[in-house]
Scaffold this motif. Sequence first.
Motif, PDB file in Angstrom:
ATOM      1  N   LEU A 157       0.850  -1.187   0.000  1.00 29.72           N
ATOM      2  CA  LEU A 157       0.000   0.000   0.000  1.00 29.72           C
ATOM      3  C   LEU A 157       0.888   1.239   0.000  1.00 29.72           C
ATOM      4  N   ILE A 158       0.629   2.127  -0.960  1.00 28.92           N
ATOM      5  CA  ILE A 158       1.353   3.404  -1.038  1.00 28.92           C
ATOM      6  C   ILE A 158       0.330   4.509  -0.813  1.00 28.92           C
ATOM      7  N   ASP A 159       0.214   4.958   0.416  1.00 27.78           N
ATOM      8  CA  ASP A 159      -0.649   6.104   0.709  1.00 27.78           C
ATOM      9  C   ASP A 159       0.256   7.334   0.653  1.00 27.78           C
ATOM     10  N   MET A 181      -0.172  -3.932  -5.824  1.00 21.34           N
ATOM     11  CA  MET A 181       0.033  -2.720  -5.029  1.00 21.34           C
ATOM     12  C   MET A 181      -1.074  -1.712  -5.325  1.00 21.34           C
ATOM     13  N   VAL A 182      -1.363  -0.916  -4.310  1.00 21.31           N
ATOM     14  CA  VAL A 182      -2.363   0.145  -4.435  1.00 21.31           C
ATOM     15  C   VAL A 182      -1.692   1.475  -4.135  1.00 21.31           C
ATOM     16  N   TYR A 183      -1.894   2.424  -5.044  1.00 18.55           N
ATOM     17  CA  TYR A 183      -1.415   3.800  -4.862  1.00 18.55           C
ATOM     18  C   TYR A 183      -2.618   4.678  -4.557  1.00 18.55           C
ATOM     19  N   SER A 184      -2.560   5.415  -3.457  1.00 19.76           N
ATOM     20  CA  SER A 184      -3.695   6.267  -3.100  1.00 19.76           C
ATOM     21  C   SER A 184      -3.213   7.622  -2.601  1.00 19.76           C
ATOM     22  N   THR A 185      -4.065   8.632  -2.782  1.00 16.88           N
ATOM     23  CA  THR A 185      -3.811   9.962  -2.225  1.00 16.88           C
ATOM     24  C   THR A 185      -5.144  10.550  -1.781  1.00 16.88           C
ATOM     25  N   LYS A 230      -5.096   0.493  -8.497  1.00 15.27           N
ATOM     26  CA  LYS A 230      -4.634  -0.869  -8.182  1.00 15.27           C
ATOM     27  C   LYS A 230      -3.817  -1.415  -9.345  1.00 15.27           C
ATOM     28  N   ILE A 231      -2.599  -1.864  -9.042  1.00 12.60           N
ATOM     29  CA  ILE A 231      -1.661  -2.309 -10.083  1.00 12.60           C
ATOM     30  C   ILE A 231      -1.158  -3.719  -9.758  1.00 12.60           C
ATOM     31  N   LYS A 232      -1.144  -4.579 -10.776  1.00  8.82           N
ATOM     32  CA  LYS A 232      -0.687  -5.967 -10.641  1.00  8.82           C
ATOM     33  C   LYS A 232       0.671  -6.130 -11.315  1.00  8.82           C
TER      34      LYS A 232
END
Length: 430
Positions: A328-330, A377-381, A425-427
């Motif tokens: 997780l990339i917050d 992985m998930v990138y969020s802001t 969301k990235i695989k």
Amino acid sequence: MNASNTRKIAYDIIYDVKYNKAYSNIAINKRLKKSDLDYRDRGFITELVYGTLSKLILLDYIIDVNSSISLNKISKSALTVIELSIYQIMFMDSVSEFAAVNEGVKLIKKVDKRASGYANALLRNISSNKGHVNLENIRDKAEKLSVEYSVSKYIVSRFLRIYKEEFTIELLKKLSERPKLTIRTNTLKISSMELEILLTKEGIEVEKSSMIEDAFYIKNLKNIGSNELFQKGYFVIQDISSMLAARELGAEEGEEVLDMCSAPGGKTFYMAQMMNNKGKIDAMDISEHKLKLLSGRASELGVEIINIHKKDATVFDEKMLAKYDKILIDAPCSGFGIIRRKPEIRYKEYLDVKDLPLIQAQIIANAGRYLKPGGTMVYSTCTLEKKENKDIIMSFLENNKGFILENMKELYPNVDETDGFFIAKIKKER
């Protein structure tokens, strides 16, 4: 506590945020934690602080058009008192205009006695014209919206560039409203049904979320930090958008998970809950203080699978290469989606945010290397700025082959009744 003392506390907090770059939520909690104020005084101070800080541009405009001297000639101390006094006159029905003016003049005498006569005349003049704010003389569209909604012209200009004018106005309106208080049941300790019963017994209004099964919107919860159910770790305060980011990752039992920018920990705790406390979460953050708070709260919640690491997410660590099933990339961001929660964000300018895309790009590049083949992985802001969201994802995919975009969504306060949020969301291919 008498009215003068509560206003002085509010003044101290507002001044600290405006001129010492303090964070509003931390400044309020710090001052109220040390006091023995009852919930009414705490509520008054909180409303006065957040309300004033949320309308500074409009308040200064009102001062400017009614004042005999320019804003830059008014001392910082006097200006802050005048701002919080006008906020009471214009926006707080619970405070009489007489009290707002009278207490404001008393406070001015404490912090800048020389300005008391000027302030008295100005506040009485504004009080006599309560509710009348003419913005028609402002011809520039971005500037007019900036004053009306007290958001920097830079942010308004970015919204107008990204969205249509009608949508921008709807968004600004929603970002000026008070957000709902949302909590998530900590199912490691209690069921949602049991929590709902206990909250209702305390006279707290509870409404189930239609988006997250363990989430509630609540009203009438006083002194959250001292609430016994909160202290026992039965629930976490967290917006729906934040929960959706953690859910999108889909962490499962037994997995090795990395939370790259973990503090203050809401998503970290939710992932541990979804994993039923089975597996491992490495929680990274650059702030040692925030990590200590995260560790303490994890203990209260009964979360046992978090390993805390003080690390800079922009610096690559060879030991973490292809180590994690899920990441997780917050990412640190401009925060334009949560300005109703943190009013100081409303006034950010280009120089405050210009370096963020470079930081975000470095963090997601490192995450891609930390992810195992076949991992997610998930990138969020919590921003609505395309340069920090879609552009980051598209650039990453273009420069890193072997990754697939599975989902990308934007959440808007005026559409989704959540904070403004971005989730991708990235695989990683096997």
